[in-house]
Scaffold this active site. Structure first.
Site, mmCIF file in Angstrom:
data_model
loop_
_atom_site.group_PDB
_atom_site.id
_atom_site.type_symbol
_atom_site.label_atom_id
_atom_site.label_comp_id
_atom_site.label_asym_id
_atom_site.label_seq_id
_atom_site.Cartn_x
_atom_site.Cartn_y
_atom_site.Cartn_z
ATOM 1 N N GLY A 1 53.039 -4.210 39.894
ATOM 2 C CA GLY A 1 51.744 -3.552 40.019
ATOM 3 C C GLY A 1 50.710 -4.357 39.253
ATOM 4 O O GLY A 1 51.052 -5.082 38.307
ATOM 5 N N GLN B 1 43.285 -6.041 34.798
ATOM 6 C CA GLN B 1 44.179 -7.142 34.407
ATOM 7 C C GLN B 1 43.717 -8.497 34.903
ATOM 8 O O GLN B 1 44.302 -9.524 34.555
ATOM 9 C CB GLN B 1 45.595 -6.847 34.890
ATOM 10 N N CYS C 1 54.309 -4.672 30.766
ATOM 11 C CA CYS C 1 52.999 -4.880 31.391
ATOM 12 C C CYS C 1 52.661 -6.368 31.357
ATOM 13 O O CYS C 1 52.866 -7.029 30.332
ATOM 14 C CB CYS C 1 51.955 -4.082 30.624
ATOM 15 N N LEU C 2 52.130 -6.879 32.462
ATOM 16 C CA LEU C 2 51.767 -8.297 32.532
ATOM 17 C C LEU C 2 50.702 -8.647 31.484
ATOM 18 O O LEU C 2 50.598 -9.799 31.069
ATOM 19 C CB LEU C 2 51.240 -8.646 33.928
ATOM 20 N N HIS D 1 51.529 4.162 35.411
ATOM 21 C CA HIS D 1 51.145 2.999 34.600
ATOM 22 C C HIS D 1 49.829 2.387 35.121
ATOM 23 O O HIS D 1 48.911 2.092 34.342
ATOM 24 C CB HIS D 1 52.289 1.973 34.654
ATOM 25 N N GLU D 2 49.741 2.210 36.442
ATOM 26 C CA GLU D 2 48.546 1.556 37.012
ATOM 27 C C GLU D 2 47.321 2.468 36.973
ATOM 28 O O GLU D 2 46.200 1.997 36.746
ATOM 29 C CB GLU D 2 48.829 1.091 38.445
ATOM 30 N N HIS E 1 45.845 2.166 33.647
ATOM 31 C CA HIS E 1 44.995 0.967 33.498
ATOM 32 C C HIS E 1 43.565 1.276 33.949
ATOM 33 O O HIS E 1 42.599 0.861 33.312
ATOM 34 C CB HIS E 1 45.521 -0.181 34.373
HETATM 35 NI NI NI Z 1 50.240 -2.982 33.154
#
Ligand code: NI
Length: 163
Positions: free
Chosen positions: A46, A51, A88-89, A130-131, A134
């Protein structure tokens, strides 16, 4: 299409609630194509606009067969509880155990601006949560107790230095 640079903790955009998306045009389509490309390149499931440095309520995901673009997302229903690892990236994929709802229903607009609802369970439901976080300016580490949060951040900063 292009791979965008991934924004990392503690950049401000990650802690800022995104703005509502109101234009459903070719620009948005191109942006989402870039977001998918960036997500696949980073081997993520995701990716939210925050991000790649954009303060917008927008994310893409491809997780356990659930592939979608969500603009102006909200979680409208949750059920149960799951305890599992998540990363998380934007925090170097350092994993931590986070408690989430086991099932979640996402309400969002697609690339044409049409509202839809999608329900998922397990890992895909975790990804919805999670997304959407964000888009609200929240990271998964915000769900952790202070000590564990600090451990994740320290590990991330240490690994970043070694790169
Ligand atoms: Ni993330």
């Amino acid at each position: 299409m292009a791979i965008r640079k991934i924004t990392e903790y503690p950049e401000n955009v990650l802690a800022t609630p995104g703005e509502t998306v109101s234009e459903f045009d070719v620009e948005l389509e191109n942006l989402c194509a870039d977001m998918f490309e960036t997500m696949y390149d980073a081997e993520g499931v995701g990716l939210a606009a925050q991000q790649i440095g954009l303060s917008l309520r927008l994310f893409v995901m491809d997780c356990e067969g659930v592939k979608l673009v969500a603009t102006n997302p909200e979680i409208v229903k949750t059920e149960g509880e799951q305890t599992g690892q998540e990363g998380c990236l934007s925090v170097g994929k350092v994993p931590a155990v986070v408690v989430r709802a086991e099932r979640a229903t996402l309400r969002a607009q697609d690339l044409k601006g049409e509202w839809f609802q999608r329900s998922a369970e397990g890992y895909a439901a975790r990804c919805f949560q999670h997304e959407t976080d964000h888009c609200d300016g929240k990271l998964f580490i915000d769900h952790l107790p202070k000590m564990r949060r600090e451990m994740v951040v320290k590990k991330f900063q240490k690994e970043k230095k070694l790169k």
